[in-house]
Every structure is written in structure tokens, then in C-alpha cells.
Design a protein around this motif. Structure first.
Motif, PDB file in Angstrom:
ATOM      1  N   SER A  75       0.647  -0.845  -0.036  1.00 37.46           N
ATOM      2  CA  SER A  75       0.199   0.014   0.149  1.00 37.46           C
ATOM      3  C   SER A  75       0.623   1.438  -0.651  1.00 37.46           C
ATOM      4  CB  SER A  75      -0.922   0.012   1.503  1.00 37.46           C
ATOM      5  OG  SER A  75      -1.514  -0.402   1.161  1.00 37.46           O
ATOM      6  N   ALA A 125       1.663   2.163  -3.327  1.00 39.45           N
ATOM      7  CA  ALA A 125       0.809   2.847  -4.422  1.00 39.45           C
ATOM      8  C   ALA A 125       0.973   4.103  -3.711  1.00 39.45           C
ATOM      9  CB  ALA A 125      -0.596   2.129  -3.648  1.00 39.45           C
ATOM     10  N   ARG A 126       1.297   4.515  -1.960  1.00 40.82           N
ATOM     11  CA  ARG A 126       0.552   6.015  -2.231  1.00 40.82           C
ATOM     12  C   ARG A 126       2.193   6.313  -2.493  1.00 40.82           C
ATOM     13  NH1 ARG A 126      -0.452   7.506   4.213  1.00 40.82           N
ATOM     14  NH2 ARG A 126       2.177   6.118   4.613  1.00 40.82           N
ATOM     15  N   ASP A 141       1.221   7.690  -6.305  1.00 41.26           N
ATOM     16  CA  ASP A 141       0.732   8.371  -6.087  1.00 41.26           C
ATOM     17  C   ASP A 141       1.023   9.982  -6.132  1.00 41.26           C
ATOM     18  OD1 ASP A 141      -0.798   6.450  -7.738  1.00 41.26           O
ATOM     19  OD2 ASP A 141      -2.156   5.827  -5.779  1.00 41.26           O
ATOM     20  N   ARG A 142       1.893   9.668  -5.150  1.00 41.43           N
ATOM     21  CA  ARG A 142       2.546  11.475  -4.552  1.00 41.43           C
ATOM     22  C   ARG A 142       3.659  11.568  -5.610  1.00 41.43           C
ATOM     23  NH1 ARG A 142       2.307  10.885   2.220  1.00 41.43           N
ATOM     24  NH2 ARG A 142       0.234  10.730   2.192  1.00 41.43           N
ATOM     25  N   ARG A 165      -1.913  12.794 -12.968  1.00 44.40           N
ATOM     26  CA  ARG A 165      -1.848  12.364 -11.662  1.00 44.40           C
ATOM     27  C   ARG A 165      -2.615  10.258 -11.936  1.00 44.40           C
ATOM     28  NH1 ARG A 165      -5.351  16.338 -10.981  1.00 44.40           N
ATOM     29  NH2 ARG A 165      -7.056  14.935 -11.169  1.00 44.40           N
ATOM     30  N   THR A 166      -1.964   9.926 -10.600  1.00 45.65           N
ATOM     31  CA  THR A 166      -2.622   8.456 -10.840  1.00 45.65           C
ATOM     32  C   THR A 166      -2.791   7.858  -9.310  1.00 45.65           C
ATOM     33  OG1 THR A 166       0.111   7.772 -10.105  1.00 45.65           O
ATOM     34  CG2 THR A 166      -0.375   7.804 -12.642  1.00 45.65           C
ATOM     35  N   MET A 167      -3.949   6.873  -9.560  1.00 38.59           N
ATOM     36  CA  MET A 167      -4.499   6.117  -8.502  1.00 38.59           C
ATOM     37  C   MET A 167      -4.673   4.684  -8.416  1.00 38.59           C
ATOM     38  SD  MET A 167      -8.290   6.481  -7.288  1.00 38.59           S
ATOM     39  CE  MET A 167      -8.607   6.703  -5.115  1.00 38.59           C
ATOM     40  N   HIS A 168      -3.447   3.969  -7.759  1.00 39.12           N
ATOM     41  CA  HIS A 168      -3.599   3.031  -7.627  1.00 39.12           C
ATOM     42  C   HIS A 168      -4.045   2.292  -6.277  1.00 39.12           C
ATOM     43  CE1 HIS A 168      -0.115   4.009 -10.113  1.00 39.12           C
ATOM     44  NE2 HIS A 168       0.600   3.208 -10.539  1.00 39.12           N
ATOM     45  N   PHE A 169      -5.265   1.697  -6.836  1.00 43.00           N
ATOM     46  CA  PHE A 169      -6.448   1.428  -6.384  1.00 43.00           C
ATOM     47  C   PHE A 169      -5.530  -0.233  -6.386  1.00 43.00           C
ATOM     48  CE2 PHE A 169     -10.672   0.035  -5.236  1.00 43.00           C
ATOM     49  CZ  PHE A 169     -11.017   0.468  -4.618  1.00 43.00           C
ATOM     50  N   MET A 170      -5.354  -0.520  -4.769  1.00 40.66           N
ATOM     51  CA  MET A 170      -4.923  -1.701  -4.412  1.00 40.66           C
ATOM     52  C   MET A 170      -5.943  -2.603  -3.775  1.00 40.66           C
ATOM     53  SD  MET A 170      -1.797  -2.172  -5.270  1.00 40.66           S
ATOM     54  CE  MET A 170      -0.582  -1.104  -5.527  1.00 40.66           C
ATOM     55  N   PHE A 184      -5.363   3.548 -12.388  1.00 34.51           N
ATOM     56  CA  PHE A 184      -5.601   5.565 -12.783  1.00 34.51           C
ATOM     57  C   PHE A 184      -4.797   5.915 -13.112  1.00 34.51           C
ATOM     58  CE2 PHE A 184      -9.293   3.009 -10.038  1.00 34.51           C
ATOM     59  CZ  PHE A 184      -9.810   2.986 -10.972  1.00 34.51           C
ATOM     60  N   VAL A 240      -4.621   9.427 -14.855  1.00 37.88           N
ATOM     61  CA  VAL A 240      -4.862  10.501 -15.348  1.00 37.88           C
ATOM     62  C   VAL A 240      -4.230  11.596 -16.086  1.00 37.88           C
ATOM     63  CG1 VAL A 240      -6.606  12.385 -14.816  1.00 37.88           C
ATOM     64  CG2 VAL A 240      -6.365  11.186 -13.622  1.00 37.88           C
ATOM     65  N   LEU A 260      -8.144   9.340 -19.162  1.00 34.55           N
ATOM     66  CA  LEU A 260      -8.070   8.424 -18.321  1.00 34.55           C
ATOM     67  C   LEU A 260      -8.021   6.933 -19.117  1.00 34.55           C
ATOM     68  CD1 LEU A 260      -8.684   8.382 -14.803  1.00 34.55           C
ATOM     69  CD2 LEU A 260     -10.832   7.526 -15.581  1.00 34.55           C
TER      70      LEU A 260
END
Lengths: 150, 137
Positions: free
Chosen positions: B18, B21-22, B25-26, B67-72, B93, B95, B101
Motif C-alpha cells: 500500500s 501505491a501511495r 501516487d504522490r 495524476r495516478t491512483m493505484h487502487f489496491m 488509474f 489521469v 483516463l
């Protein structure tokens, strides 16, 4: 009580705190989907403040906005994913990713509105368990897809 | 090893995945690097070699997206003493700068090791299982 025993207690406390915090965040998501606003409010301390990007304020204000904002949707589903939390005594910070599906019925058919967002929470341990004292929402993306059927 | 300590280890392993992922994304390259052992074997779209090869290309990948969002999501963790395996399904995801997207279903196959300062990924295989692309709304 030896040092090993103390460490084991600390491990037990951490694992149970983390599970409780994870449950709290999930409970919020399910309560919103059920439109159970009392259960939503119960996830927060009485003096909590929130910034949901679209609206901000104390718990009563924010939950009122959520209730009115979601009223036009047939259904919602808040999927919770990536979750991190750091516990420090009776306080904690958590970050949780959510995919929020909103089903909207329009004259042209159904629309699935998807919002990808992150909940940034400051939590406190209360006599009744962990509660959110401060919540900030960061929106990563929004999408609206027409739904063919049903 | 007590059941409690195994639970704590599993939690720590989940936190590493996790945390990756964070960090991604940051767009925090140093935090990404801290998820891995320095010599971590890496195989995926970014590189085939070591984590250093992947990190070298990650900054350019950051620049491609707003931006990205790694939804685990689905995750299986198995701890064996000081080693662990984790398989994680992720919806990533991306962006795009034009507002579009790009979405990728990713499977991370990780081998982790316990280091003096916590668990680290020592071997990672990244598989892109599916993709979709949506135009800007």
C-alpha cells in the motif's frame, strides 16, 4: 511481566487498533451506501470537522450535504481499496482510497458516475472506539459512463 | 511464531504494498525506493532488471500523467519467517494531461524480506492484465 510480554501486548494493541480503524472506514462507506445518516455521523467525534472539497464544516453540516448530494442517485457503492494507517498512542492518521459509484437515472437512460478519491483522516481513540476527528477528501478523477442495460 | 506475530507481519507486508501505491501516487521517488531492497529484481513495463532500472524510468512516467491512483484490492499474503510473498491486484488509474483516463488492471507478484528496519520488496513481477481508455469527460 517480562519484556517479551510487554512487546506481545504492544503487537496485540497495534493489530487490534489497525483492524478497528480499517473497520471504521469501511463502516462509513457502507453507512453512506445505506443512507444511514445516524451511522455515518457515529463514525465521527462530536467536534469533528471535514473538508469534502464540494463542502466543508462540522459533522452535522457535512453529513447534511452528503445526504442532499446523494439524494438524486438511485444507488451508490463506495469501494474501499488502498488503506494505510499510523497509530500513535490514542491518535492515528489514515489514508484510504475509494472508488465511489453513483447510479443516476436520466431521461436518456442510466449513468454510472465514478469518483476516485482519497480520505485523509485524523482519528482518535474514544471510550466507544476509534472515531474520525478530521477528514479531508482529495479527488483524483471523475468519470461518467452511460449504462446500456438494465 | 505466534498467530499474533504472523498477523502483525502480514499487516506490515500489506503496508509495504500500500505504501508503494501511495508513494507512486504522490510522485515521491524516494518513498518509492524505500519500499524495495536496493538490489530488488524487477520485471514489468518500466524495466526488466533491478529496481534501480525501474526507478530511473519512473520520473519520466510521472511526467506523462497529471495524476495516478493505484487502487489496491484483492491481496494474498503469505509470511514464512523472514520472507513473504504477496500477490496484489490493483486498478491503476492514470489521469492524462488532456483529461482522459487510462486504466490498467495490474497484478503485482512480490517477494519480500524482513530487513532490520522493516519489510522490503526484494523481487517484483508486474503484469498488466487489462486496459481501458476513456476520453476526457
Amino acid at each position: 511481566v517480562g519484556a517479551g510480554q510487554v512487546t506481545e501486548d504492544a503487537v496485540a494493541r497495534l493489530v487490534t487498533d489497525r483492524a478497528a480503524i480499517r473497520d471504521l472506514v469501511a463502516r462509513y462507506a457502507i453507512a453512506v451506501d445505506r443512507k444511514d445518516w445516524a451511522a455515518v455521523r457515529a463514525c465521527f467525534t462530536a467536534d469533528a470537522t471535514c473538508d469534502y472539497v464540494w463542502f466543508r464544516g462540522d459533522v452535522a453540516t457535512v453529513v447534511g450535504h452528503i445526504e442532499r448530494g446523494l439524494a438524486r442517485f438511485e444507488r451508490t457503492m463506495h469501494l474501499v481499496g488502498t488503506h494505510l494507517a499510523e497509530v500513535s498512542g490514542d491518535a492515528a492518521a489514515a489514508e484510504t482510497y475509494a472508488l465511489c459509484h453513483h447510479r443516476l437515472r436520466t431521461a436518456d437512460g442510466a449513468v454510472d458516475r465514478v469518483v476516485g478519491l482519497r480520505y485523509l483522516d485524523a482519528l482518535v481513540r474514544t471510550p466507544d472506539g476509534w472515531r474520525i476527528r478530521r477528514r479531508d477528501v482529495a479527488v483524483d478523477f471523475e468519470r461518467a459512463d452511460p449504462v446500456a442495460a438494465p | 511464531v505466534t498467530a499474533l506475530r504472523r498477523l502483525a507481519d502480514e499487516l506490515a507486508v500489506r503496508d509495504v504494498v500500500s505504501g508503494y501505491a501511495r508513494a507512486v501516487d504522490r510522485q515521491d521517488l524516494a518513498a518509492v525506493a524505500r519500499c524495495f531492497t536496493p538490489e530488488c529484481a524487477y520485471e514489468g513495463a518500466l524495466a526488466t532488471g533491478t529496481i534501480a532500472d525501474a526507478l530511473a524510468r519512473l520520473e519520466a512516467a510521472f511526467a506523462r500523467y497529471a495524476r495516478t491512483m493505484h487502487f489496491m484490492a484483492t491481496q494474498d499474503v503469505r509470511v514464512h519467517g523472514d520472507a513473504a510473498e504477496a500477490e496484489t491486484c490493483c486498478v491503476a488509474f492514470h489521469v492524462r494531461r488532456d483529461g482522459g483516463l487510462s486504466t490498467v488492471g495490474v497484478r503485482y507478484l512480490d517477494g519480500l524480506v524482513r530487513m532490520p528496519d522493516g519489510w522490503r520488496i526484494a523481487r517484483r513481477v508486474v503484469r498488466s492484465e487489462w486496459t481501458r481508455a476513456d476520453p476526457a469527460p
